[in-house]
Design a protein around this motif. Structure first.
Motif, PDB file in Angstrom:
ATOM      1  N   ALA A  23       0.797  -1.286  -0.084  1.00 19.90           N
ATOM      2  CA  ALA A  23      -0.164   0.197  -0.034  1.00 19.90           C
ATOM      3  C   ALA A  23       0.887   1.355   0.080  1.00 19.90           C
ATOM      4  CB  ALA A  23      -0.654  -0.238   1.195  1.00 19.90           C
ATOM      5  N   ALA A  24       0.350   2.423   0.325  1.00 16.28           N
ATOM      6  CA  ALA A  24       1.133   3.551   0.483  1.00 16.28           C
ATOM      7  C   ALA A  24       2.378   3.479   1.252  1.00 16.28           C
ATOM      8  CB  ALA A  24       0.264   4.676   0.937  1.00 16.28           C
ATOM      9  N   LEU A  25       3.455   4.211   0.951  1.00 11.80           N
ATOM     10  CA  LEU A  25       4.517   4.116   1.877  1.00 11.80           C
ATOM     11  C   LEU A  25       4.359   4.801   3.018  1.00 11.80           C
ATOM     12  CD1 LEU A  25       6.904   5.666  -0.993  1.00 11.80           C
ATOM     13  CD2 LEU A  25       7.033   3.443   0.009  1.00 11.80           C
ATOM     14  N   ALA A  26       5.013   4.396   4.099  1.00  8.74           N
ATOM     15  CA  ALA A  26       4.962   4.851   5.441  1.00  8.74           C
ATOM     16  C   ALA A  26       6.013   5.896   5.683  1.00  8.74           C
ATOM     17  CB  ALA A  26       4.972   3.678   6.608  1.00  8.74           C
ATOM     18  N   TYR A  27       5.841   7.140   6.499  1.00 10.21           N
ATOM     19  CA  TYR A  27       6.703   8.087   6.771  1.00 10.21           C
ATOM     20  C   TYR A  27       6.988   7.898   8.222  1.00 10.21           C
ATOM     21  CZ  TYR A  27       5.610   9.560   2.163  1.00 10.21           C
ATOM     22  OH  TYR A  27       5.384   9.607   0.750  1.00 10.21           O
ATOM     23  N   LEU A  28       8.268   7.861   8.506  1.00 12.70           N
ATOM     24  CA  LEU A  28       8.671   8.095   9.868  1.00 12.70           C
ATOM     25  C   LEU A  28       9.439   9.559  10.175  1.00 12.70           C
ATOM     26  CD1 LEU A  28       9.619   6.654  12.599  1.00 12.70           C
ATOM     27  CD2 LEU A  28      11.621   5.780  11.321  1.00 12.70           C
ATOM     28  N   GLN A  29       8.977  10.094  11.206  1.00 11.86           N
ATOM     29  CA  GLN A  29       9.395  11.139  11.899  1.00 11.86           C
ATOM     30  C   GLN A  29       9.455  11.289  13.160  1.00 11.86           C
ATOM     31  OE1 GLN A  29       7.440  14.638   9.979  1.00 11.86           O
ATOM     32  NE2 GLN A  29       8.879  15.941  11.056  1.00 11.86           N
ATOM     33  N   GLY A  30      11.101  11.423  13.617  1.00 11.15           N
ATOM     34  CA  GLY A  30      11.162  11.556  14.966  1.00 11.15           C
ATOM     35  C   GLY A  30      11.282  10.345  15.889  1.00 11.15           C
ATOM     36  N   ARG A  31      12.170  10.419  16.637  1.00 12.87           N
ATOM     37  CA  ARG A  31      12.678   9.422  17.554  1.00 12.87           C
ATOM     38  C   ARG A  31      11.698   8.748  18.457  1.00 12.87           C
ATOM     39  NH1 ARG A  31      17.752   7.683  17.258  1.00 12.87           N
ATOM     40  NH2 ARG A  31      19.382   9.210  16.130  1.00 12.87           N
ATOM     41  N   THR A  35      11.037   2.343  18.805  1.00 13.57           N
ATOM     42  CA  THR A  35      10.798   1.634  20.002  1.00 13.57           C
ATOM     43  C   THR A  35      11.979   1.350  20.800  1.00 13.57           C
ATOM     44  OG1 THR A  35      10.922  -0.597  19.129  1.00 13.57           O
ATOM     45  CG2 THR A  35       8.656   0.223  19.336  1.00 13.57           C
ATOM     46  N   SER A  36      13.141   1.490  20.181  1.00 15.55           N
ATOM     47  CA  SER A  36      14.457   1.347  20.933  1.00 15.55           C
ATOM     48  C   SER A  36      15.112   2.735  20.603  1.00 15.55           C
ATOM     49  CB  SER A  36      15.370   0.363  20.258  1.00 15.55           C
ATOM     50  OG  SER A  36      15.549   0.576  18.903  1.00 15.55           O
ATOM     51  N   LYS A  37      15.941   2.934  21.598  1.00 11.53           N
ATOM     52  CA  LYS A  37      16.790   4.275  21.493  1.00 11.53           C
ATOM     53  C   LYS A  37      18.462   4.248  20.740  1.00 11.53           C
ATOM     54  CE  LYS A  37      13.673   6.088  23.818  1.00 11.53           C
ATOM     55  NZ  LYS A  37      12.677   6.744  23.146  1.00 11.53           N
ATOM     56  N   GLY A  38      18.398   3.106  20.141  1.00 10.85           N
ATOM     57  CA  GLY A  38      19.521   2.693  19.167  1.00 10.85           C
ATOM     58  C   GLY A  38      19.711   3.773  18.220  1.00 10.85           C
ATOM     59  N   ASP A  39      20.491   3.363  17.383  1.00  9.24           N
ATOM     60  CA  ASP A  39      20.752   4.113  16.096  1.00  9.24           C
ATOM     61  C   ASP A  39      19.615   4.303  15.009  1.00  9.24           C
ATOM     62  OD1 ASP A  39      23.681   4.067  16.343  1.00  9.24           O
ATOM     63  OD2 ASP A  39      23.938   2.460  15.588  1.00  9.24           O
ATOM     64  N   ARG A  62       5.860   3.187  16.320  1.00  8.96           N
ATOM     65  CA  ARG A  62       6.450   1.956  17.028  1.00  8.96           C
ATOM     66  C   ARG A  62       7.400   1.090  16.085  1.00  8.96           C
ATOM     67  NH1 ARG A  62       1.701   3.161  18.616  1.00  8.96           N
ATOM     68  NH2 ARG A  62       0.427   1.589  17.372  1.00  8.96           N
ATOM     69  N   VAL A  63       8.259   1.775  15.366  1.00 10.51           N
ATOM     70  CA  VAL A  63       9.294   1.231  14.428  1.00 10.51           C
ATOM     71  C   VAL A  63      10.295   0.541  15.283  1.00 10.51           C
ATOM     72  CG1 VAL A  63      10.677   1.508  12.462  1.00 10.51           C
ATOM     73  CG2 VAL A  63       8.595   3.065  12.722  1.00 10.51           C
ATOM     74  N   GLU A  64      10.864  -0.567  15.078  1.00  6.05           N
ATOM     75  CA  GLU A  64      11.962  -1.483  15.650  1.00  6.05           C
ATOM     76  C   GLU A  64      12.726  -2.093  14.536  1.00  6.05           C
ATOM     77  OE1 GLU A  64      12.962  -4.599  18.998  1.00  6.05           O
ATOM     78  OE2 GLU A  64      10.859  -4.200  18.374  1.00  6.05           O
ATOM     79  N   VAL A  65      13.875  -1.650  14.278  1.00  6.08           N
ATOM     80  CA  VAL A  65      14.878  -2.412  13.495  1.00  6.08           C
ATOM     81  C   VAL A  65      15.040  -3.846  13.654  1.00  6.08           C
ATOM     82  CG1 VAL A  65      17.375  -2.448  12.347  1.00  6.08           C
ATOM     83  CG2 VAL A  65      16.233  -0.384  12.704  1.00  6.08           C
TER      84      VAL A  65
END
Length: 113
Positions: A23-31, A35-39, A62-65
């Motif tokens: 579906a549509a692309l998702a835009y991530l903005q801001g830490r 979910t984690s404080k890593g890179d 709630r993005v997590e690598v």
């Protein structure tokens, strides 16, 4: 949902994610949306995410690598794959006429008697 980071800017804290549902692309903005404080996620990283649609934009939440699935060389790999493509397309469109041949002509029937 699973996604792949297509573009990322750590200094601006922004990223664009392709999602498995196509579906549509998702835009991530801001830490705050990580979910984690890593890179910060990089292009090519596999991520797990939730999303929220606001207006016409899909926002990553709630993005997590996904550990072990970092692929910062993805853009290079895709560029190389594109350069190896043949000049002539693999598939081509042909008209139905070329498949079926000419239309049959009506036959004249002699009248009896």
């Amino acid at each position: 949902m699973i996604g792949v980071v297509l573009w990322s800017s750590a200094p601006r804290e922004k990223a664009i994610i392709w999602c498995e549902d196509h579906a549509a692309l998702a835009y991530l903005q801001g830490r705050a949306n990580l979910t984690s404080k890593g890179d910060w996620p990089e292009s090519g990283d596999l991520v797990e995410l939730d999303y929220e649609t606001e207006g016409e934009l899909r926002h990553a939440r709630r993005v997590e690598v996904v550990s072990g699935y970092r692929r910062s060389d993805l853009s290079h790999l895709l560029r190389e794959a594109g350069q190896g493509a043949t000049a002539q397309p693999v598939l081509r469109v042909i008209s139905n006429d070329k498949i079926r041949g000419p239309e049959p002509q009506p036959r004249k029937v002699a009248a009896a008697g």
